[in-house]
Design a protein around this motif. Structure first.
Motif, PDB file in Angstrom:
ATOM      1  N   ALA A 146      -8.584  21.324  13.479  1.00  0.00           N
ATOM      2  CA  ALA A 146      -9.156  20.789  14.711  1.00  0.00           C
ATOM      3  C   ALA A 146     -10.659  20.735  14.494  1.00  0.00           C
ATOM      4  CB  ALA A 146      -8.804  21.677  15.900  1.00  0.00           C
ATOM      5  N   HIS A 147     -11.239  19.543  14.578  1.00  0.00           N
ATOM      6  CA  HIS A 147     -12.613  19.376  14.140  1.00  0.00           C
ATOM      7  C   HIS A 147     -13.610  19.882  15.168  1.00  0.00           C
ATOM      8  CE1 HIS A 147     -14.882  17.778  10.800  1.00  0.00           C
ATOM      9  NE2 HIS A 147     -15.798  17.363  11.642  1.00  0.00           N
ATOM     10  N   SER A 148     -14.618  20.604  14.672  1.00  0.00           N
ATOM     11  CA  SER A 148     -15.666  21.169  15.528  1.00  0.00           C
ATOM     12  C   SER A 148     -16.947  20.360  15.396  1.00  0.00           C
ATOM     13  CB  SER A 148     -15.937  22.625  15.127  1.00  0.00           C
ATOM     14  OG  SER A 148     -17.077  23.126  15.801  1.00  0.00           O
ATOM     15  N   LYS A 149     -17.641  20.220  16.509  1.00  0.00           N
ATOM     16  CA  LYS A 149     -18.933  19.529  16.501  1.00  0.00           C
ATOM     17  C   LYS A 149     -20.071  20.458  16.089  1.00  0.00           C
ATOM     18  CE  LYS A 149     -17.668  15.429  18.058  1.00  0.00           C
ATOM     19  NZ  LYS A 149     -17.792  14.218  17.212  1.00  0.00           N
ATOM     20  N   ALA A 151     -19.447  24.147  14.491  1.00  0.00           N
ATOM     21  CA  ALA A 151     -19.176  25.114  13.423  1.00  0.00           C
ATOM     22  C   ALA A 151     -18.898  24.406  12.104  1.00  0.00           C
ATOM     23  CB  ALA A 151     -17.987  25.983  13.806  1.00  0.00           C
ATOM     24  N   ALA A 152     -18.910  25.194  11.011  1.00  0.00           N
ATOM     25  CA  ALA A 152     -18.536  24.655   9.701  1.00  0.00           C
ATOM     26  C   ALA A 152     -17.080  24.229   9.738  1.00  0.00           C
ATOM     27  CB  ALA A 152     -18.755  25.710   8.619  1.00  0.00           C
ATOM     28  N   ASN A 153     -16.784  23.085   9.162  1.00  0.00           N
ATOM     29  CA  ASN A 153     -15.430  22.547   9.141  1.00  0.00           C
ATOM     30  C   ASN A 153     -14.864  22.552   7.729  1.00  0.00           C
ATOM     31  OD1 ASN A 153     -14.690  21.399  11.918  1.00  0.00           O
ATOM     32  ND2 ASN A 153     -16.764  20.586  11.616  1.00  0.00           N
ATOM     33  N   TYR A 154     -13.593  22.912   7.624  1.00  0.00           N
ATOM     34  CA  TYR A 154     -12.911  22.888   6.334  1.00  0.00           C
ATOM     35  C   TYR A 154     -12.895  21.466   5.773  1.00  0.00           C
ATOM     36  CZ  TYR A 154      -9.454  24.570   2.907  1.00  0.00           C
ATOM     37  OH  TYR A 154      -8.805  24.937   1.759  1.00  0.00           O
ATOM     38  N   VAL A 155     -12.756  20.485   6.670  1.00  0.00           N
ATOM     39  CA  VAL A 155     -12.738  19.073   6.276  1.00  0.00           C
ATOM     40  C   VAL A 155     -14.111  18.476   6.553  1.00  0.00           C
ATOM     41  CG1 VAL A 155     -11.651  16.834   6.663  1.00  0.00           C
ATOM     42  CG2 VAL A 155     -10.284  18.927   6.820  1.00  0.00           C
ATOM     43  N   GLN A 156     -14.755  17.965   5.505  1.00  0.00           N
ATOM     44  CA  GLN A 156     -16.067  17.363   5.640  1.00  0.00           C
ATOM     45  C   GLN A 156     -16.052  15.939   5.095  1.00  0.00           C
ATOM     46  OE1 GLN A 156     -19.445  19.897   4.750  1.00  0.00           O
ATOM     47  NE2 GLN A 156     -18.173  21.724   4.842  1.00  0.00           N
ATOM     48  N   SER A 157     -17.066  15.172   5.413  1.00  0.00           N
ATOM     49  CA  SER A 157     -17.079  13.739   5.119  1.00  0.00           C
ATOM     50  C   SER A 157     -17.077  13.439   3.622  1.00  0.00           C
ATOM     51  CB  SER A 157     -18.307  13.081   5.748  1.00  0.00           C
ATOM     52  OG  SER A 157     -18.293  13.176   7.145  1.00  0.00           O
ATOM     53  N   ALA A 168       3.820  30.837   7.940  1.00  0.00           N
ATOM     54  CA  ALA A 168       3.027  31.621   8.895  1.00  0.00           C
ATOM     55  C   ALA A 168       2.155  30.738   9.777  1.00  0.00           C
ATOM     56  CB  ALA A 168       2.146  32.613   8.146  1.00  0.00           C
ATOM     57  N   ASP A 169       1.927  29.495   9.367  1.00  0.00           N
ATOM     58  CA  ASP A 169       0.988  28.617  10.058  1.00  0.00           C
ATOM     59  C   ASP A 169       1.639  27.658  11.048  1.00  0.00           C
ATOM     60  OD1 ASP A 169      -1.103  29.637   8.415  1.00  0.00           O
ATOM     61  OD2 ASP A 169      -0.503  28.264   6.823  1.00  0.00           O
ATOM     62  N   VAL A 170       2.962  27.659  11.156  1.00  0.00           N
ATOM     63  CA  VAL A 170       3.648  26.705  12.034  1.00  0.00           C
ATOM     64  C   VAL A 170       3.164  26.885  13.470  1.00  0.00           C
ATOM     65  CG1 VAL A 170       5.867  26.038  12.998  1.00  0.00           C
ATOM     66  CG2 VAL A 170       5.683  26.538  10.580  1.00  0.00           C
ATOM     67  N   THR A 171       2.821  25.756  14.101  1.00  0.00           N
ATOM     68  CA  THR A 171       2.292  25.821  15.473  1.00  0.00           C
ATOM     69  C   THR A 171       3.244  25.264  16.523  1.00  0.00           C
ATOM     70  OG1 THR A 171       1.131  23.741  14.990  1.00  0.00           O
ATOM     71  CG2 THR A 171      -0.134  25.778  14.807  1.00  0.00           C
ATOM     72  N   GLY A 172       4.296  24.539  16.113  1.00  0.00           N
ATOM     73  CA  GLY A 172       5.188  23.961  17.105  1.00  0.00           C
ATOM     74  C   GLY A 172       6.554  23.640  16.542  1.00  0.00           C
ATOM     75  N   ILE A 359     -13.237  30.432   8.902  1.00  0.00           N
ATOM     76  CA  ILE A 359     -12.278  29.459   9.411  1.00  0.00           C
ATOM     77  C   ILE A 359     -10.902  30.107   9.385  1.00  0.00           C
ATOM     78  CG2 ILE A 359     -11.161  27.246   8.930  1.00  0.00           C
ATOM     79  CD1 ILE A 359     -13.881  26.353   7.738  1.00  0.00           C
ATOM     80  N   SER A 360     -10.146  29.961  10.480  1.00  0.00           N
ATOM     81  CA  SER A 360      -8.848  30.635  10.555  1.00  0.00           C
ATOM     82  C   SER A 360      -7.755  29.731  11.100  1.00  0.00           C
ATOM     83  CB  SER A 360      -8.956  31.887  11.421  1.00  0.00           C
ATOM     84  OG  SER A 360      -9.415  31.562  12.734  1.00  0.00           O
ATOM     85  N   GLU A 361      -7.872  28.428  10.873  1.00  0.00           N
ATOM     86  CA  GLU A 361      -6.854  27.497  11.359  1.00  0.00           C
ATOM     87  C   GLU A 361      -5.508  27.755  10.700  1.00  0.00           C
ATOM     88  OE1 GLU A 361      -9.651  23.596  12.160  1.00  0.00           O
ATOM     89  OE2 GLU A 361      -9.196  24.192  10.112  1.00  0.00           O
ATOM     90  N   THR A 362      -5.534  28.161   9.435  1.00  0.00           N
ATOM     91  CA  THR A 362      -4.334  28.581   8.731  1.00  0.00           C
ATOM     92  C   THR A 362      -4.648  29.871   7.983  1.00  0.00           C
ATOM     93  OG1 THR A 362      -4.907  27.216   6.809  1.00  0.00           O
ATOM     94  CG2 THR A 362      -3.437  26.233   8.436  1.00  0.00           C
TER      95      THR A 362
END
Length: 459
Positions: A146-149, A151-157, A168-172, A359-362
């Motif tokens: 989920a992109h942040s405006k 904080a540091a993001n795992y995904v960058q341009s 362990a990461d399943v969300t739905g 970062i703790s998205e996964t």
């Protein structure tokens, strides 16, 4: 051949249109550091099933959020001779690359590896992966970014990113699939449909490239109950005075990420305390910054040369004082580009073997998808109304410890200061809360390793 057009075999990376910083020396930093990292880290995990989006791959770009797509794009790729390119329409609706009706996949003791690139992240909202059946009427979903405006993001341009998705990461879950209260999926087999989905923020289009969807072995066979690393930032004296006695009771070591020129001053650790923790309790003394001013500002506020100089001094200080750790944590989790445009994580790689983010998205994995962006859960506290991560979210049913223990993953916890009573900020945890956390780990029989031990385990 595997997985309906998947291409297996030796991979030879042939990047096209790569960022300038990836070509030649890093930001013009040509002089080798005095203490270069040894590179002691797990080897690249080979895929047991792989789709690399070469000719006749059979996957379809689409979705209500897609404006245009090229299923066989030969202009930008990092494997083979092509990737899939998709541009969204700026409506916030789902855009995807998917395939249904494949031969059934068994994801038991497997994790999913994704390799992709987002050209410009300004309008990126989130990334989701789906695995299911019945044309995805039944599916599990992983919201892995989920992109942040701010904080540091795992995904960058404009860079190729690798992500590992674990159970362990399943969300739905949807349709006939379900997740138990502890986060255990109702099935790990029979998946005929896979979908990589991107959502823009409705502020404008996003162009992305998908290069690989793969299955690789997880580590449940080695660590059936997962692994926890307990890390502490900022060299607070309370780590020695309060955390160490609690953790000694359980035989748990920790990793301290240190600010070199704070050591021996004010309320910070002393060298003798650091050596005692290392020599008699098995703790790891790692790096956080050399100058306290650098820690306050964070590396992206510096030039590449200034950042490299601080990294160099930090590593020399650690080695010179008898601390052999080659591991590092970014101040404030910031690894974006320096003020003159060089990625901080590339500079970190000149001096250290890993670098930890917040970062703790996964949950992190073995081997880490990107060792210079290790994921960690931060702000854990037992306070009320102070933000951060409530301790119950870690220790309660279905929390991070349960998911780690049930899936054999590497959960890195990031703590800061320990206090005798109730914490006042999200960077504090009470001694009672820390004791509860250690007991919860011990009750689940999850092994505790320093970051150095965890990385050295897989050679």
């Amino acid at each position: 051949m595997a997985g309906g057009g998947a291409w297996l075999g030796q991979v030879v990376a042939q990047p096209a249109a790569a960022p300038a910083a990836a070509e030649g020396a890093i930001g013009g930093l040509t002089t080798p550091p005095l203490y270069a990292p040894s590179g002691r880290r797990p080897k690249y995990r080979r895929a047991t099933w792989s789709q690399q989006f070469q000719a006749s791959h059979g996957w379809t770009p689409g979705g209500g959020g897609t404006a245009s797509a090229q299923a066989n794009d030969t202009s930008v790729f990092v494997r083979g001779t092509q990737s899939v390119r998709v541009t969204t329409n700026g409506t916030g609706k789902q855009s995807y690359v998917r395939k249904t009706g494949m031969d059934a996949l068994n994801l038991t003791n497997k994790m999913i590896r994704l390799v992709f690139r987002v050209e410009e992240v300004t309008n990126l909202s989130k990334l989701v992966f789906y695995a299911g059946s019945g044309s995805l009427a039944n599916h599990f979903s992983w919201t892995f970014h989920a992109h942040s405006k701010t904080a540091a993001n795992y995904v960058q341009s404009g860079e190729w990113v690798t992500v590992h998705l674990q159970w362990a990461d399943v969300t739905g879950a949807a349709g006939t699939y379900s997740l138990s209260a502890s986060g255990t999926p109702s099935t790990k087999t029979g998946f005929t449909d896979l979908s990589f989905a991107l959502y823009d923020n409705a502020g404008g289009p996003v162009t992305y490239h998908l290069q690989a969807v793969e299955l690789i072995p997880d580590t449940a066979s080695v660590f059936p109950k997962g692994v926890v690393s307990i890390t502490f930032d900022d060299s607070h004296k309370s780590i020695h005075d309060l955390a160490r006695p609690v953790m000694d009771q359980f035989g748990f070591p920790g990793t301290v990420y240190n600010i070199a020129d704070a050591i021996g001053t004010g309320s910070f650790l002393k060298l003798g305390q650091m050596r005692s923790m290392q020599d008699f309790s098995g703790w790891e003394m790692a790096g956080h910054s050399y100058a306290n001013a650098t820690h306050t500002a964070s590396y992206p506020k510096l030039t590449a040369e200034q950042a490299d100089d601080d990294f160099r001094k930090l590593r020399e200080w650690l080695v010179g004082n008898g601390f052999s750790s080659e591991h590092f944590a970014y101040p404030h989790g910031a690894f974006q580009k320096t003020s003159d445009g060089v990625p901080v994580d590339q500079i970190a790689g000149r001096h250290f073997t890993t670098a930890r983010s917040i970062i703790s998205e996964t949950i992190e994995s073995f081997a880490p998808a990107m060792p210079y962006r290790l994921k960690a859960l931060t702000g854990i506290n037992d306070g009320t109304g102070i933000g951060g991560t409530a301790l119950s979210k870690v220790t309660g049913e279905g929390g991070r410890l349960d998911r780690c223990a049930n899936s054999g993953d590497w959960l890195i916890l990031c703590l800061h200061k320990i206090v005798e009573g109730a914490p006042a900020t999200s960077t504090e945890i009470g001694k009672a809360g820390l004791t509860s956390l250690m007991k919860a780990i011990d009750d689940r029989d999850i092994p505790v390793l320093t970051v150095e031990e965890a990385m050295a385990h897989y050679k």
